[in-house]
Scaffold this motif. Structure first.
Motif, PDB file in Angstrom:
ATOM      1  N   ALA A  58      38.946  40.934  34.496  1.00  0.00           N
ATOM      2  CA  ALA A  58      38.681  40.094  35.925  1.00  0.00           C
ATOM      3  C   ALA A  58      37.645  40.768  36.803  1.00  0.00           C
ATOM      4  N   LEU A  59      38.026  42.104  37.028  1.00  0.00           N
ATOM      5  CA  LEU A  59      37.138  43.010  37.951  1.00  0.00           C
ATOM      6  C   LEU A  59      35.756  42.954  37.467  1.00  0.00           C
ATOM      7  N   PHE A  60      35.356  42.951  35.776  1.00  0.00           N
ATOM      8  CA  PHE A  60      34.059  43.118  35.440  1.00  0.00           C
ATOM      9  C   PHE A  60      33.520  41.524  35.834  1.00  0.00           C
ATOM     10  N   SER A  61      34.196  40.681  35.677  1.00  0.00           N
ATOM     11  CA  SER A  61      33.601  39.436  35.890  1.00  0.00           C
ATOM     12  C   SER A  61      33.228  38.998  37.328  1.00  0.00           C
ATOM     13  N   LEU A  62      34.056  39.599  38.474  1.00  0.00           N
ATOM     14  CA  LEU A  62      33.912  39.518  39.937  1.00  0.00           C
ATOM     15  C   LEU A  62      32.619  40.426  40.088  1.00  0.00           C
ATOM     16  N   ALA A  63      32.587  41.615  39.555  1.00  0.00           N
ATOM     17  CA  ALA A  63      31.090  42.524  39.593  1.00  0.00           C
ATOM     18  C   ALA A  63      29.820  41.879  39.209  1.00  0.00           C
ATOM     19  N   LEU A  64      29.898  41.512  38.033  1.00  0.00           N
ATOM     20  CA  LEU A  64      28.818  40.888  37.288  1.00  0.00           C
ATOM     21  C   LEU A  64      28.482  39.641  38.267  1.00  0.00           C
ATOM     22  N   GLY A  65      29.397  38.759  38.564  1.00  0.00           N
ATOM     23  CA  GLY A  65      28.913  37.581  39.381  1.00  0.00           C
ATOM     24  C   GLY A  65      28.416  38.093  40.766  1.00  0.00           C
ATOM     25  N   TYR A  66      28.841  38.809  41.172  1.00  0.00           N
ATOM     26  CA  TYR A  66      28.280  39.489  42.590  1.00  0.00           C
ATOM     27  C   TYR A  66      26.770  40.098  42.375  1.00  0.00           C
ATOM     28  N   PHE A  67      26.627  40.733  41.188  1.00  0.00           N
ATOM     29  CA  PHE A  67      25.282  40.978  40.863  1.00  0.00           C
ATOM     30  C   PHE A  67      24.324  39.967  40.550  1.00  0.00           C
ATOM     31  N   ILE A  68      24.793  39.059  39.908  1.00  0.00           N
ATOM     32  CA  ILE A  68      24.072  37.679  39.608  1.00  0.00           C
ATOM     33  C   ILE A  68      23.368  37.014  40.844  1.00  0.00           C
ATOM     34  N   LEU A  69      24.540  36.990  41.869  1.00  0.00           N
ATOM     35  CA  LEU A  69      24.514  36.156  43.314  1.00  0.00           C
ATOM     36  C   LEU A  69      23.533  37.013  43.862  1.00  0.00           C
ATOM     37  N   ASN A  70      23.513  38.568  43.778  1.00  0.00           N
ATOM     38  CA  ASN A  70      22.657  39.269  44.557  1.00  0.00           C
ATOM     39  C   ASN A  70      21.143  39.135  44.248  1.00  0.00           C
ATOM     40  N   ALA A 143      25.682  30.957  35.341  1.00  0.00           N
ATOM     41  CA  ALA A 143      26.475  32.112  34.870  1.00  0.00           C
ATOM     42  C   ALA A 143      27.273  32.798  36.149  1.00  0.00           C
ATOM     43  N   PHE A 144      26.894  32.614  37.281  1.00  0.00           N
ATOM     44  CA  PHE A 144      27.760  32.982  38.391  1.00  0.00           C
ATOM     45  C   PHE A 144      28.956  32.030  38.564  1.00  0.00           C
ATOM     46  N   LEU A 145      28.945  30.767  38.495  1.00  0.00           N
ATOM     47  CA  LEU A 145      30.142  29.946  38.449  1.00  0.00           C
ATOM     48  C   LEU A 145      30.843  30.328  37.273  1.00  0.00           C
ATOM     49  N   ASN A 146      30.555  30.712  36.283  1.00  0.00           N
ATOM     50  CA  ASN A 146      31.278  31.013  34.961  1.00  0.00           C
ATOM     51  C   ASN A 146      31.815  32.395  35.216  1.00  0.00           C
ATOM     52  N   CYS A 147      30.975  33.271  35.880  1.00  0.00           N
ATOM     53  CA  CYS A 147      31.690  34.634  36.316  1.00  0.00           C
ATOM     54  C   CYS A 147      33.071  34.417  37.421  1.00  0.00           C
TER      55      CYS A 147
END
Length: 237
Positions: A58-70, A143-147
């Motif tokens: 869950a934490l990894f998905s949150l972090a990866l999603g933020y990186f992708i959004l950034n 990818a962001f929505l999936n994360c």
């Protein structure tokens, strides 16, 4: 972003052949573990290990999603001292779909049956990311929505029960956005466009995910209705 235009083309699991070859070991260990648990029973460490994995992923998905959004909006030049290129994020996201094989092993080890939606999804997601992320452009939205969906879903599995009602919404949101984006590309660019084949494969896979997701939700609703009916009948007795 096409794979041949990046520095990751020689990395492991970036060729279609290598992705295809992972399915053999997956199915072998899947069937072996399922047979073992059927004979010997669930493994004692499975549930606590699954709980830990849910929390970490869950934490990894949150972090990866933020990186992708950034990567799209450039909120920060660096995040925690890291500056990841678009190709790096695409590769990390692609690799995460192989890591998700562990979900199948965790559930099997705990004695839980794998449903059609989860089975098809986990086997084919690396193919989706190969065609749609490593070898196509504009992959960040899905990818962001999936994360985001995975952050909420794994948080729910980790014990945050209040998130359950939102999961169907985020599940449909990621699929709807992904399908719509690729249908729009194919409709506006035509079948001779460089990414038309990859986008068409993406649409087919995500449409199948949507069909299986619908069947899963319908089955869950029917089961809840049956349980509620049974409770009412028990009270009458």
């Amino acid at each position: 972003m096409a794979l041949e235009d990046t520095a990751i083309e020689d990395n492991p699991l970036t060729s279609l052949q290598s992705v295809l070859l992972t399915t053999g070991p997956l199915v072998f260990f899947w069937s072996t573990l399922r047979g073992y648990v059927a004979r010997k029973g669930a493994l004692g460490f499975a549930r606590p290990f699954t709980q830990l994995n849910n929390q970490l992923y869950a934490l990894f998905s949150l972090a990866l999603g933020y990186f992708i959004l950034n990567d799209v909006f450039h909120f920060q030049e660096e995040i925690a001292g890291l500056r990841l290129k678009t190709s790096d994020l695409a590769y990390i996201y692609h690799l995460s779909k192989f890591y998700e094989y562990i979900d199948i092993f965790n559930l099997l080890a705990a004695g839980t049956e794998i449903g059609p939606h989860m089975a098809f999804h986990h086997i084919t997601m690396p193919f989706l990311t190969y065609f749609r992320v490593l070898n196509a452009s504009d992959w960040q939205l899905f990818a962001f929505l999936n994360c985001l969906h995975h952050f909420l879903m794994y948080s729910y599995f980790a014990g945050v029960a209040s998130l359950r009602p939102i999961l169907p919404l985020t599940g449909w949101l990621q699929l709807g956005a992904g399908i719509a984006l690729d249908v729009y590309y194919c409709a506006t660019k035509g079948r001779d466009a460089p990414e038309s084949t990859n986008r068409a494969i993406s649409v087919m896979l995500m449409t199948r995910y949507a069909m299986l997701f619908y069947e899963e939700l319908k089955g869950s609703s029917a089961k809840k209705a049956e349980m509620a009916k049974q409770k009412i009948e028990d009270k009458k007795q």
